[in-house]
Scaffold this motif. Structure first.
Motif, mmCIF file in Angstrom:
data_model
loop_
_atom_site.group_PDB
_atom_site.id
_atom_site.type_symbol
_atom_site.label_atom_id
_atom_site.label_comp_id
_atom_site.label_asym_id
_atom_site.label_seq_id
_atom_site.Cartn_x
_atom_site.Cartn_y
_atom_site.Cartn_z
ATOM 1 N N LEU A 101 12.097 5.632 -21.820
ATOM 2 C CA LEU A 101 11.913 6.813 -23.197
ATOM 3 C C LEU A 101 13.158 8.045 -22.638
ATOM 4 N N LEU A 102 12.422 8.644 -21.641
ATOM 5 C CA LEU A 102 13.023 9.817 -21.376
ATOM 6 C C LEU A 102 14.590 9.594 -21.157
ATOM 7 N N ALA A 103 14.954 8.445 -20.370
ATOM 8 C CA ALA A 103 16.570 8.089 -20.280
ATOM 9 C C ALA A 103 17.097 7.921 -21.477
ATOM 10 N N ASN A 104 16.442 7.112 -22.378
ATOM 11 C CA ASN A 104 17.458 6.837 -23.692
ATOM 12 C C ASN A 104 17.388 8.128 -24.640
ATOM 13 N N GLN A 105 16.418 8.938 -24.362
ATOM 14 C CA GLN A 105 16.375 10.270 -25.026
ATOM 15 C C GLN A 105 17.547 11.248 -24.493
ATOM 16 N N GLY A 106 17.817 11.054 -23.060
ATOM 17 C CA GLY A 106 18.728 11.805 -22.658
ATOM 18 C C GLY A 106 20.254 11.031 -22.914
ATOM 19 N N ALA A 163 16.700 10.277 -33.635
ATOM 20 C CA ALA A 163 16.245 9.596 -32.570
ATOM 21 C C ALA A 163 15.800 10.330 -31.731
ATOM 22 N N VAL A 164 16.365 11.750 -31.275
ATOM 23 C CA VAL A 164 15.516 12.392 -30.228
ATOM 24 C C VAL A 164 14.276 12.946 -30.922
ATOM 25 N N ARG A 165 14.010 13.380 -32.023
ATOM 26 C CA ARG A 165 12.869 13.717 -32.562
ATOM 27 C C ARG A 165 11.860 12.522 -32.461
ATOM 28 N N LEU A 166 12.224 11.187 -32.875
ATOM 29 C CA LEU A 166 11.237 10.195 -32.606
ATOM 30 C C LEU A 166 10.862 9.991 -31.227
#
Length: 406
Positions: free
Chosen positions: A349-354, A326-329
Protein backbone atom coordinates in the motif's frame (compact mmCIF):
# COMPACT_ATOMS: atom_id res chain seq x y z
CA UNK A 1 -54.30 -39.24 14.63
CA UNK A 2 -54.51 -39.19 10.84
CA UNK A 3 -51.84 -38.90 8.19
CA UNK A 4 -51.00 -35.56 6.60
CA UNK A 5 -53.91 -34.98 4.22
CA UNK A 6 -53.26 -31.78 2.22
CA UNK A 7 -50.58 -32.04 -0.49
CA UNK A 8 -48.43 -30.51 -1.80
CA UNK A 9 -47.16 -28.57 1.21
CA UNK A 10 -44.96 -25.42 1.08
CA UNK A 11 -42.08 -27.17 2.82
CA UNK A 12 -38.48 -26.02 2.55
CA UNK A 13 -39.22 -22.70 0.82
CA UNK A 14 -38.91 -20.41 3.83
CA UNK A 15 -36.29 -20.45 6.61
CA UNK A 16 -36.77 -22.69 9.64
CA UNK A 17 -38.93 -23.07 11.60
CA UNK A 18 -41.49 -21.84 9.06
CA UNK A 19 -40.07 -24.12 6.39
CA UNK A 20 -41.11 -27.16 8.45
CA UNK A 21 -44.67 -26.03 9.22
CA UNK A 22 -47.59 -27.68 7.45
CA UNK A 23 -50.93 -26.25 6.33
CA UNK A 24 -54.03 -28.00 7.70
CA UNK A 25 -56.94 -28.85 5.35
CA UNK A 26 -59.17 -25.89 6.26
CA UNK A 27 -61.29 -23.79 3.91
CA UNK A 28 -59.05 -21.71 1.67
CA UNK A 29 -55.96 -23.75 2.50
CA UNK A 30 -55.32 -24.90 -1.07
CA UNK A 31 -55.15 -21.32 -2.34
CA UNK A 32 -52.77 -20.38 0.47
CA UNK A 33 -50.58 -23.40 -0.29
CA UNK A 34 -50.42 -22.45 -3.96
CA UNK A 35 -49.31 -18.92 -3.08
CA UNK A 36 -46.72 -20.13 -0.59
CA UNK A 37 -45.34 -22.67 -3.08
CA UNK A 38 -44.77 -19.75 -5.44
CA UNK A 39 -42.91 -17.88 -2.71
CA UNK A 40 -45.70 -15.38 -2.09
CA UNK A 41 -47.06 -14.30 1.26
CA UNK A 42 -50.86 -14.41 0.93
CA UNK A 43 -52.52 -11.04 1.34
CA UNK A 44 -55.43 -12.73 3.09
CA UNK A 45 -55.45 -16.03 4.94
CA UNK A 46 -58.14 -17.88 6.92
CA UNK A 47 -58.06 -17.33 10.67
CA UNK A 48 -57.05 -20.98 11.06
CA UNK A 49 -53.81 -20.19 9.20
CA UNK A 50 -52.92 -17.09 11.20
CA UNK A 51 -50.18 -19.12 12.89
CA UNK A 52 -48.37 -19.42 9.56
CA UNK A 53 -48.41 -15.69 8.77
CA UNK A 54 -47.11 -15.02 12.29
CA UNK A 55 -44.30 -17.53 11.74
CA UNK A 56 -43.45 -15.85 8.44
CA UNK A 57 -43.12 -12.60 10.40
CA UNK A 58 -40.65 -14.35 12.77
CA UNK A 59 -43.12 -14.14 15.67
CA UNK A 60 -42.70 -17.71 16.89
CA UNK A 61 -44.34 -17.21 20.28
CA UNK A 62 -47.51 -15.69 18.82
CA UNK A 63 -47.62 -18.41 16.18
CA UNK A 64 -47.44 -21.06 18.91
CA UNK A 65 -50.21 -19.37 20.91
CA UNK A 66 -52.40 -19.13 17.79
CA UNK A 67 -52.40 -22.95 17.69
CA UNK A 68 -53.23 -23.41 21.38
CA UNK A 69 -56.89 -24.41 20.92
CA UNK A 70 -56.44 -26.48 17.74
CA UNK A 71 -56.53 -30.22 18.36
CA UNK A 72 -55.83 -31.33 14.78
CA UNK A 73 -52.83 -33.58 14.00
CA UNK A 74 -51.27 -30.77 12.01
CA UNK A 75 -51.60 -28.37 14.96
CA UNK A 76 -49.91 -30.83 17.32
CA UNK A 77 -47.07 -31.21 14.86
CA UNK A 78 -46.80 -27.46 14.19
CA UNK A 79 -46.64 -26.69 17.90
CA UNK A 80 -43.74 -29.11 18.16
CA UNK A 81 -41.99 -27.37 15.25
CA UNK A 82 -42.28 -24.07 17.11
CA UNK A 83 -41.36 -25.54 20.53
CA UNK A 84 -39.48 -28.84 20.22
CA UNK A 85 -40.01 -30.31 23.67
CA UNK A 86 -38.58 -33.86 24.22
CA UNK A 87 -41.64 -34.99 26.20
CA UNK A 88 -43.98 -33.75 23.49
CA UNK A 89 -41.90 -35.60 20.90
CA UNK A 90 -42.23 -38.87 22.80
CA UNK A 91 -45.99 -38.33 23.07
CA UNK A 92 -46.50 -37.47 19.40
CA UNK A 93 -44.19 -40.23 18.20
CA UNK A 94 -46.83 -42.74 19.32
CA UNK A 95 -49.73 -40.91 17.70
CA UNK A 96 -48.65 -39.45 14.34
CA UNK A 97 -48.29 -41.68 11.30
CA UNK A 98 -47.10 -41.64 7.71
CA UNK A 99 -45.72 -38.42 6.23
CA UNK A 100 -46.51 -36.37 9.30
CA UNK A 101 -44.61 -38.86 11.45
CA UNK A 102 -41.59 -38.61 9.14
CA UNK A 103 -41.63 -34.82 9.40
CA UNK A 104 -41.92 -35.07 13.18
CA UNK A 105 -38.81 -37.28 13.28
CA UNK A 106 -37.02 -34.88 10.96
CA UNK A 107 -37.68 -31.89 13.21
CA UNK A 108 -36.59 -33.96 16.21
CA UNK A 109 -33.38 -34.92 14.41
CA UNK A 110 -32.67 -31.32 13.45
CA UNK A 111 -33.24 -30.32 17.07
CA UNK A 112 -30.90 -32.99 18.43
CA UNK A 113 -33.65 -35.14 19.94
CA UNK A 114 -32.73 -38.21 17.87
CA UNK A 115 -29.48 -39.46 16.37
CA UNK A 116 -30.55 -40.36 12.83
CA UNK A 117 -32.81 -38.78 10.22
CA UNK A 118 -36.04 -40.64 9.41
CA UNK A 119 -36.08 -43.24 6.64
CA UNK A 120 -36.94 -41.59 3.30
CA UNK A 121 -37.39 -44.77 1.25
CA UNK A 122 -41.21 -44.69 1.18
CA UNK A 123 -41.51 -40.90 1.03
CA UNK A 124 -42.23 -38.87 -2.07
CA UNK A 125 -42.59 -35.33 -3.35
CA UNK A 126 -41.97 -32.39 -1.06
CA UNK A 127 -41.97 -34.66 2.03
CA UNK A 128 -39.06 -36.68 0.64
CA UNK A 129 -37.32 -33.49 -0.48
CA UNK A 130 -37.60 -32.12 3.05
CA UNK A 131 -36.15 -35.25 4.67
CA UNK A 132 -33.39 -36.07 2.17
CA UNK A 133 -31.20 -33.01 2.94
CA UNK A 134 -30.91 -34.32 6.49
CA UNK A 135 -29.59 -37.58 5.03
CA UNK A 136 -27.13 -35.54 2.98
CA UNK A 137 -25.93 -33.66 6.07
CA UNK A 138 -25.67 -36.96 7.96
CA UNK A 139 -23.52 -38.38 5.15
CA UNK A 140 -21.33 -35.26 4.95
CA UNK A 141 -20.58 -35.53 8.67
CA UNK A 142 -19.04 -38.90 7.83
CA UNK A 143 -17.31 -37.60 4.68
CA UNK A 144 -19.57 -39.78 2.52
CA UNK A 145 -19.74 -37.27 -0.33
CA UNK A 146 -21.27 -39.54 -2.97
CA UNK A 147 -24.10 -40.48 -0.61
CA UNK A 148 -24.74 -36.81 0.19
CA UNK A 149 -24.81 -35.91 -3.50
CA UNK A 150 -27.17 -38.80 -4.29
CA UNK A 151 -29.57 -37.75 -1.52
CA UNK A 152 -29.74 -34.17 -2.74
CA UNK A 153 -30.05 -35.20 -6.39
CA UNK A 154 -33.07 -37.33 -5.49
CA UNK A 155 -34.52 -34.47 -3.42
CA UNK A 156 -34.26 -32.09 -6.37
CA UNK A 157 -36.04 -34.50 -8.69
CA UNK A 158 -38.76 -35.21 -6.12
CA UNK A 159 -39.69 -31.55 -5.85
CA UNK A 160 -38.60 -29.87 -9.10
CA UNK A 161 -42.10 -29.80 -10.61
CA UNK A 162 -43.95 -29.37 -7.32
CA UNK A 163 -41.92 -26.50 -5.86
CA UNK A 164 -39.25 -24.97 -8.12
CA UNK A 165 -38.20 -22.60 -5.32
CA UNK A 166 -37.50 -25.49 -2.97
CA UNK A 167 -35.64 -27.29 -5.76
CA UNK A 168 -33.54 -24.17 -6.36
CA UNK A 169 -32.44 -24.09 -2.72
CA UNK A 170 -31.59 -27.79 -2.83
CA UNK A 171 -29.49 -27.20 -5.95
CA UNK A 172 -27.64 -24.49 -4.06
CA UNK A 173 -26.70 -27.02 -1.36
CA UNK A 174 -25.73 -29.52 -4.04
CA UNK A 175 -23.48 -26.94 -5.73
CA UNK A 176 -21.66 -26.38 -2.43
CA UNK A 177 -20.84 -30.08 -2.13
CA UNK A 178 -19.76 -30.29 -5.78
CA UNK A 179 -17.44 -27.32 -5.27
CA UNK A 180 -15.97 -28.84 -2.11
CA UNK A 181 -15.06 -32.06 -3.95
CA UNK A 182 -13.59 -30.16 -6.93
CA UNK A 183 -16.44 -30.93 -9.33
CA UNK A 184 -16.50 -27.39 -10.63
CA UNK A 185 -18.48 -27.99 -13.82
CA UNK A 186 -21.22 -29.77 -11.87
CA UNK A 187 -21.30 -26.95 -9.30
CA UNK A 188 -21.71 -24.35 -12.04
CA UNK A 189 -24.50 -26.31 -13.70
CA UNK A 190 -26.34 -26.82 -10.42
CA UNK A 191 -26.34 -23.09 -9.74
CA UNK A 192 -27.35 -22.27 -13.31
CA UNK A 193 -30.31 -24.62 -12.90
CA UNK A 194 -31.13 -23.07 -9.54
CA UNK A 195 -31.24 -19.53 -10.91
CA UNK A 196 -33.38 -20.70 -13.83
CA UNK A 197 -35.91 -22.20 -11.43
CA UNK A 198 -36.40 -18.81 -9.75
CA UNK A 199 -37.31 -17.05 -12.99
CA UNK A 200 -40.56 -15.11 -12.59
CA UNK A 201 -40.76 -15.79 -8.86
CA UNK A 202 -41.55 -13.12 -6.32
CA UNK A 203 -38.72 -14.47 -4.18
CA UNK A 204 -36.37 -11.92 -5.71
CA UNK A 205 -34.17 -12.15 -2.62
CA UNK A 206 -33.55 -15.82 -3.34
CA UNK A 207 -32.87 -15.12 -7.03
CA UNK A 208 -30.44 -12.35 -6.06
CA UNK A 209 -28.60 -14.66 -3.65
CA UNK A 210 -28.34 -17.49 -6.20
CA UNK A 211 -27.22 -15.14 -8.99
CA UNK A 212 -24.56 -13.74 -6.66
CA UNK A 213 -23.42 -17.25 -5.72
CA UNK A 214 -23.18 -18.23 -9.38
CA UNK A 215 -21.29 -15.08 -10.28
CA UNK A 216 -18.82 -15.62 -7.45
CA UNK A 217 -18.22 -19.23 -8.53
CA UNK A 218 -17.65 -18.16 -12.15
CA UNK A 219 -15.26 -15.47 -10.94
CA UNK A 220 -13.36 -17.79 -8.62
CA UNK A 221 -12.96 -20.42 -11.35
CA UNK A 222 -12.15 -17.99 -14.17
CA UNK A 223 -8.35 -17.85 -13.76
CA UNK A 224 -8.24 -15.21 -16.48
CA UNK A 225 -10.79 -16.89 -18.78
CA UNK A 226 -12.80 -14.06 -20.29
CA UNK A 227 -15.80 -16.32 -20.96
CA UNK A 228 -16.26 -17.09 -17.27
CA UNK A 229 -15.48 -13.50 -16.29
CA UNK A 230 -18.14 -12.27 -18.71
CA UNK A 231 -20.65 -14.75 -17.27
CA UNK A 232 -19.77 -13.63 -13.74
CA UNK A 233 -20.35 -10.03 -14.83
CA UNK A 234 -23.85 -10.93 -16.07
CA UNK A 235 -24.81 -12.75 -12.89
CA UNK A 236 -23.62 -9.95 -10.62
CA UNK A 237 -25.72 -7.52 -12.61
CA UNK A 238 -28.70 -9.88 -12.34
CA UNK A 239 -28.22 -10.03 -8.58
CA UNK A 240 -28.24 -6.26 -8.42
CA UNK A 241 -31.45 -6.10 -10.44
CA UNK A 242 -33.08 -8.29 -7.79
CA UNK A 243 -31.88 -6.61 -4.60
CA UNK A 244 -31.57 -3.18 -3.06
CA UNK A 245 -29.45 -1.44 -0.46
CA UNK A 246 -32.55 -0.92 1.70
CA UNK A 247 -33.81 -4.52 1.65
CA UNK A 248 -30.59 -6.59 1.51
CA UNK A 249 -27.65 -4.26 2.14
CA UNK A 250 -24.96 -6.94 2.62
CA UNK A 251 -25.94 -8.79 -0.55
CA UNK A 252 -26.11 -5.50 -2.44
CA UNK A 253 -22.63 -4.47 -1.29
CA UNK A 254 -21.05 -7.85 -2.02
CA UNK A 255 -22.59 -7.97 -5.52
CA UNK A 256 -21.19 -4.50 -6.28
CA UNK A 257 -17.76 -5.39 -4.88
CA UNK A 258 -17.53 -8.62 -6.86
CA UNK A 259 -18.83 -6.89 -10.00
CA UNK A 260 -16.07 -4.32 -9.65
CA UNK A 261 -13.41 -7.03 -9.32
CA UNK A 262 -14.73 -8.76 -12.43
CA UNK A 263 -14.70 -5.56 -14.47
CA UNK A 264 -11.18 -4.73 -13.34
CA UNK A 265 -10.06 -8.24 -14.32
CA UNK A 266 -11.56 -7.76 -17.78
CA UNK A 267 -10.18 -4.23 -18.19
CA UNK A 268 -7.02 -3.96 -16.05
CA UNK A 269 -5.32 -1.19 -17.99
CA UNK A 270 -5.34 0.88 -21.16
CA UNK A 271 -7.14 4.08 -22.09
CA UNK A 272 -9.67 2.17 -24.19
CA UNK A 273 -10.97 0.49 -21.05
CA UNK A 274 -11.54 3.72 -19.13
CA UNK A 275 -15.36 3.52 -19.33
CA UNK A 276 -15.29 -0.02 -17.90
CA UNK A 277 -13.00 1.02 -15.07
CA UNK A 278 -15.29 3.94 -14.27
CA UNK A 279 -18.14 1.42 -13.89
CA UNK A 280 -15.97 -0.57 -11.51
CA UNK A 281 -15.21 2.58 -9.52
CA UNK A 282 -18.91 3.36 -9.24
CA UNK A 283 -19.64 -0.17 -7.98
CA UNK A 284 -16.91 0.13 -5.36
CA UNK A 285 -18.42 3.41 -4.19
CA UNK A 286 -21.78 1.66 -3.86
CA UNK A 287 -20.22 -1.15 -1.82
CA UNK A 288 -18.65 1.43 0.48
CA UNK A 289 -22.10 2.87 1.20
CA UNK A 290 -22.65 -0.34 3.20
CA UNK A 291 -19.13 -1.33 4.23
CA UNK A 292 -17.68 0.92 6.91
CA UNK A 293 -14.60 0.58 9.05
CA UNK A 294 -16.77 0.14 12.14
CA UNK A 295 -19.38 -2.32 10.84
CA UNK A 296 -17.63 -4.43 8.15
CA UNK A 297 -13.92 -3.89 8.72
CA UNK A 298 -12.41 -6.56 6.42
CA UNK A 299 -14.92 -5.91 3.63
CA UNK A 300 -14.42 -2.15 4.01
CA UNK A 301 -10.65 -2.52 3.87
CA UNK A 302 -10.74 -4.67 0.73
CA UNK A 303 -13.16 -2.34 -1.05
CA UNK A 304 -11.25 0.74 0.10
CA UNK A 305 -7.91 -0.52 -1.20
CA UNK A 306 -9.43 -1.82 -4.44
CA UNK A 307 -11.05 1.57 -5.04
CA UNK A 308 -7.76 3.36 -4.34
CA UNK A 309 -5.94 1.10 -6.81
CA UNK A 310 -8.65 1.57 -9.45
CA UNK A 311 -8.53 5.35 -9.08
CA UNK A 312 -4.75 5.33 -9.32
CA UNK A 313 -4.77 3.53 -12.68
CA UNK A 314 -7.91 5.26 -13.97
CA UNK A 315 -6.70 8.83 -13.93
CA UNK A 316 -7.30 9.68 -17.60
CA UNK A 317 -10.50 11.73 -17.35
CA UNK A 318 -9.72 13.66 -14.16
CA UNK A 319 -6.22 12.66 -13.05
CA UNK A 320 -5.79 15.06 -10.15
CA UNK A 321 -9.17 14.29 -8.59
CA UNK A 322 -8.68 10.55 -8.89
CA UNK A 323 -5.14 10.60 -7.56
CA UNK A 324 -5.98 12.87 -4.63
CA UNK A 325 -8.83 10.56 -3.65
CA UNK A 326 -6.60 7.50 -4.04
CA UNK A 327 -3.97 9.01 -1.71
CA UNK A 328 -6.67 9.73 0.89
CA UNK A 329 -8.08 6.21 0.66
CA UNK A 330 -4.61 4.70 1.08
CA UNK A 331 -4.07 6.90 4.16
CA UNK A 332 -7.32 5.69 5.72
CA UNK A 333 -6.50 2.06 4.99
CA UNK A 334 -2.97 2.35 6.37
CA UNK A 335 -4.23 4.09 9.51
CA UNK A 336 -6.74 1.32 10.16
CA UNK A 337 -4.23 -1.51 10.50
CA UNK A 338 -0.96 -1.84 12.38
CA UNK A 339 2.05 -2.54 10.20
CA UNK A 340 2.88 -5.63 12.25
CA UNK A 341 -0.41 -7.37 11.31
CA UNK A 342 0.64 -7.82 7.69
CA UNK A 343 3.89 -6.00 6.88
CA UNK A 344 4.00 -6.99 3.19
CA UNK A 345 0.43 -5.79 2.64
CA UNK A 346 1.36 -2.56 4.41
CA UNK A 347 4.43 -2.13 2.21
CA UNK A 348 2.46 -2.70 -1.00
CA UNK A 349 0.00 0.00 0.00
CA UNK A 350 2.84 2.41 0.77
CA UNK A 351 4.39 1.70 -2.63
CA UNK A 352 1.09 2.21 -4.46
CA UNK A 353 0.45 5.42 -2.54
CA UNK A 354 3.94 6.57 -3.48
CA UNK A 355 3.05 5.98 -7.13
CA UNK A 356 -0.07 8.17 -6.82
CA UNK A 357 1.85 10.90 -4.99
CA UNK A 358 4.53 10.94 -7.65
CA UNK A 359 2.00 11.50 -10.42
CA UNK A 360 0.49 14.31 -8.35
CA UNK A 361 3.90 15.96 -8.33
CA UNK A 362 4.47 15.45 -4.61
CA UNK A 363 7.91 13.90 -5.09
CA UNK A 364 9.08 14.29 -1.50
CA UNK A 365 6.15 12.37 -0.02
CA UNK A 366 6.31 9.82 -2.83
CA UNK A 367 9.97 9.14 -2.09
CA UNK A 368 9.24 8.81 1.64
CA UNK A 369 6.56 6.17 0.99
CA UNK A 370 8.82 4.21 -1.35
CA UNK A 371 11.76 4.21 1.03
CA UNK A 372 9.53 3.00 3.88
CA UNK A 373 8.06 0.27 1.68
CA UNK A 374 11.54 -0.76 0.52
CA UNK A 375 12.72 -1.16 4.13
CA UNK A 376 9.72 -3.35 5.01
CA UNK A 377 10.24 -5.57 1.95
CA UNK A 378 13.90 -6.08 2.86
CA UNK A 379 13.09 -6.79 6.52
CA UNK A 380 10.63 -9.47 5.41
CA UNK A 381 12.98 -10.92 2.76
CA UNK A 382 10.78 -10.01 -0.20
CA UNK A 383 13.85 -9.17 -2.27
CA UNK A 384 11.97 -9.14 -5.56
CA UNK A 385 9.61 -6.38 -4.42
CA UNK A 386 12.53 -4.47 -2.92
CA UNK A 387 14.43 -4.69 -6.23
CA UNK A 388 11.42 -3.26 -8.10
CA UNK A 389 11.40 -0.30 -5.74
CA UNK A 390 15.16 0.18 -6.20
CA UNK A 391 14.48 0.38 -9.91
CA UNK A 392 11.52 2.69 -9.41
CA UNK A 393 13.48 5.12 -7.24
CA UNK A 394 16.20 5.33 -9.87
CA UNK A 395 13.59 5.97 -12.57
CA UNK A 396 11.92 8.63 -10.43
CA UNK A 397 15.13 10.56 -10.01
CA UNK A 398 16.69 10.13 -13.45
CA UNK A 399 13.73 10.00 -15.88
CA UNK A 400 10.66 11.18 -14.03
CA UNK A 401 8.84 7.85 -14.64
CA UNK A 402 6.21 6.61 -12.18
CA UNK A 403 6.81 3.88 -9.67
CA UNK A 404 5.93 0.40 -10.76
CA UNK A 405 2.87 -1.14 -9.13
CA UNK A 406 3.40 -3.84 -6.49
Amino acid sequence: MAHLSLRPQPLGIFPAPTGYLVIPPVAGAEEVCAALLAGQTPERAPDALRFYTLALANDRESAWRALAHDSSPEAHYNRFVLHSDPDVYAYLRQRLHGDLSALLDLVAYMGGLRDDPPDATALSGEIAACVLPAHAAHALARQQYDAAIAALQRAVEEVRCISPLFAAQLLDRLATIYANVSRSAAALQALRDAVKLTSGSRRVDLRAYLALRLGMLCQDLANGQRTLLAEANEWFQEALRCCSIERTPDLYALAHYRLALTILAIAPAGNGDQALRERAIQSLREALRVYTCDTHYEQWLNAQVTLANALRISSVASPADHLIEAVRLYDEALASRDQGCDPLWYARLLANQGNALFYLGDVARARDRLIRAHAIFLANRDYGAAALLDEALVEMESRGVGVREN
